[in-house]
Design a protein around this motif. Structure first.
Motif, PDB file in Angstrom:
ATOM      1  N   THR A   1      22.007 -11.194   2.963  1.00 48.08           N
ATOM      2  CA  THR A   1      21.440 -12.474   2.558  1.00 48.08           C
ATOM      3  C   THR A   1      20.012 -12.664   3.086  1.00 48.08           C
ATOM      4  O   THR A   1      19.320 -13.586   2.664  1.00 48.08           O
ATOM      5  N   CYS A   2      19.582 -11.799   4.013  1.00 48.64           N
ATOM      6  CA  CYS A   2      18.207 -11.876   4.522  1.00 48.64           C
ATOM      7  C   CYS A   2      17.223 -11.142   3.633  1.00 48.64           C
ATOM      8  O   CYS A   2      16.012 -11.173   3.890  1.00 48.64           O
ATOM      9  N   PHE A   3      17.690 -10.471   2.592  1.00 50.28           N
ATOM     10  CA  PHE A   3      16.828  -9.733   1.673  1.00 50.28           C
ATOM     11  C   PHE A   3      16.708 -10.508   0.360  1.00 50.28           C
ATOM     12  O   PHE A   3      17.543 -11.349   0.050  1.00 50.28           O
ATOM     13  N   PRO A   4      15.648 -10.212  -0.443  1.00 53.55           N
ATOM     14  CA  PRO A   4      15.488 -10.931  -1.725  1.00 53.55           C
ATOM     15  C   PRO A   4      16.642 -10.638  -2.666  1.00 53.55           C
ATOM     16  O   PRO A   4      17.083  -9.496  -2.804  1.00 53.55           O
ATOM     17  N   TRP A   5      17.106 -11.684  -3.333  1.00 55.44           N
ATOM     18  CA  TRP A   5      18.169 -11.552  -4.327  1.00 55.44           C
ATOM     19  C   TRP A   5      17.627 -11.596  -5.748  1.00 55.44           C
ATOM     20  O   TRP A   5      18.277 -11.117  -6.664  1.00 55.44           O
TER      21      TRP A   5
ATOM     22  N   ARG B   1      14.991 -15.444  -1.500  1.00 60.99           N
ATOM     23  CA  ARG B   1      16.185 -15.101  -0.728  1.00 60.99           C
ATOM     24  C   ARG B   1      17.173 -16.266  -0.731  1.00 60.99           C
ATOM     25  O   ARG B   1      16.771 -17.406  -0.983  1.00 60.99           O
TER      26      ARG B   1
ATOM     27  N   TRP C   1      20.302  -5.815  -3.420  1.00 67.10           N
ATOM     28  CA  TRP C   1      20.821  -6.517  -2.243  1.00 67.10           C
ATOM     29  C   TRP C   1      21.830  -7.590  -2.646  1.00 67.10           C
ATOM     30  O   TRP C   1      22.841  -7.782  -1.959  1.00 67.10           O
TER      31      TRP C   1
END
Length: 329
Positions: free
Chosen positions: A129-133, A147, A293
């Protein structure tokens, strides 16, 4: 006295005062009966009497040996006996392959490995969840990205160098709305499920039931982890279906740019189809993509739920040997 817990098959040290009562396993938290205390008694010796000689009996004819039992069919696995079982040995007898097969391959589903899956998978899902979605890409690099944590406040990460190089209007940035209605409960449930899953794997040095907040929920921790992770997965899936604030803002920006033309040609179906095509082409220029991610976070969240269900099923098996998958080829 030293006993073996019939639930988790681990060695347990129980005080002598608990003999004949219920004892609690410090590893799995389940109760099991303990053997009662016994004491040795001295039996007086009986007078020795010489038995009379046995009467003479005619010799019996030789007994005919019983017929041998029929051979089991190929692939037959005898059922496990009921009752208390000691831990299964590491090596197991090979099951003969059915007719027509020459080799067999078996995979044992280890309860120890399954017990670690929820904690590891939920932790990885939380890290992702700390990376771009979702992002808008140009030449393989993200111009705009969002994110889950930034989606709560409608925040969008911008690459100002690429933003000047690409011909994408940035007026939609002011139209990004907050996604706190779904993202806040999703992240909160995911954090709680991860913390409880790791507490289940780490709280073995003492009895968690001695802690008042954990005394009532600890026996039901697996069900609670499954519920928390399951609801978190449903909320994330609902957010993905509804679209993130960045995606909705870009769609609204593109739709507004064609609003006047669409209103003027409202009575022309052919012109409306042309406008629909131009809207999709304009939207495609933003190169919006959902990242790997996001898919990994959702996939690991789902696998964590399935891992908790598998652990609950294995716990209900009790003292039976772990299941095994056989592949004949």
């Amino acid at each position: 006295m030293r006993l073996i817990c019939p639930h988790c098959m681990s060695g347990v040290t129980v005080s002598d005062d608990a003999a004949g009562k219920e004892a609690t396993c410090p590893n799995c938290g389940k109760q099991f009966p303990t053997p009662a205390r016994y004491s040795a008694a001295v039996v007086p010796e009986l007078p020795v009497s010489v038995p009379p000689p046995p009467p003479e009996v005619a010799p019996m004819p030789a007994a005919v040996p019983p017929p041998a039992p029929p051979a089991p069919p190929p692939g037959f696995v005898p059922p496990a006996p009921s009752g208390f079982l000691l831990p299964a040995p590491t090596g197991s007898a090979e099951v003969p392959a059915p007719a027509g097969y020459t080799r067999s391959f078996g995979i044992t589903i280890s309860p120890h490995v399954v017990s670690w899956l929820p904690a590891v998978l939920l932790l990885l899902s939380l890290v992702f969840t700390c990376f771009p979605w979702v992002g808008s890409y140009a030449g393989g690099s993200a111009v705009y990205s969002q994110r889950p944590w930034g989606a709560i406040f409608g925040a969008v990460s911008r690459n100002f160098a690429l933003e000047k190089a690409v011909a994408i209007p940035a007026g939609w940035l002011d139209k990004v709305r907050w996604d706190w209605e779904l993202m806040v409960p999703y992240l909160l449930l995911l954090i709680l499920a991860t913390a409880l899953a790791w507490a289940d794997r780490g709280l073995h040095a003492f009895d968690p039931r001695n802690i008042p907040p954990l005394a009532k929920v600890w026996p039901h921790r697996q069900t609670i982890i499954c519920a928390l992770a399951g609801f978190a997965f449903l909320l994330a899936l609902l957010q993905v279906t509804n679209g993130f604030g960045m995606e909705r803002a870009i769609r609204n920006q593109v739709a507004e740019s064609f609003a006047d033309r669409r209103e003027k040609t409202a009575n022309s179906p052919s012109e409306q189809k042309t406008i629909d095509w131009e809207v999709e082409q304009t939207y495609a220029k933003f190169n919006l993509e959902r990242t790997t991610w996001m898919y990994l976070a959702l996939l690991f969240n789902l696998f964590a739920v399935l891992g908790v269900i598998a652990r609950l099923i294995l716990d209900r098996r009790g003292n039976k040997p772990p299941p095994k998958i056989l592949l004949h080829y």
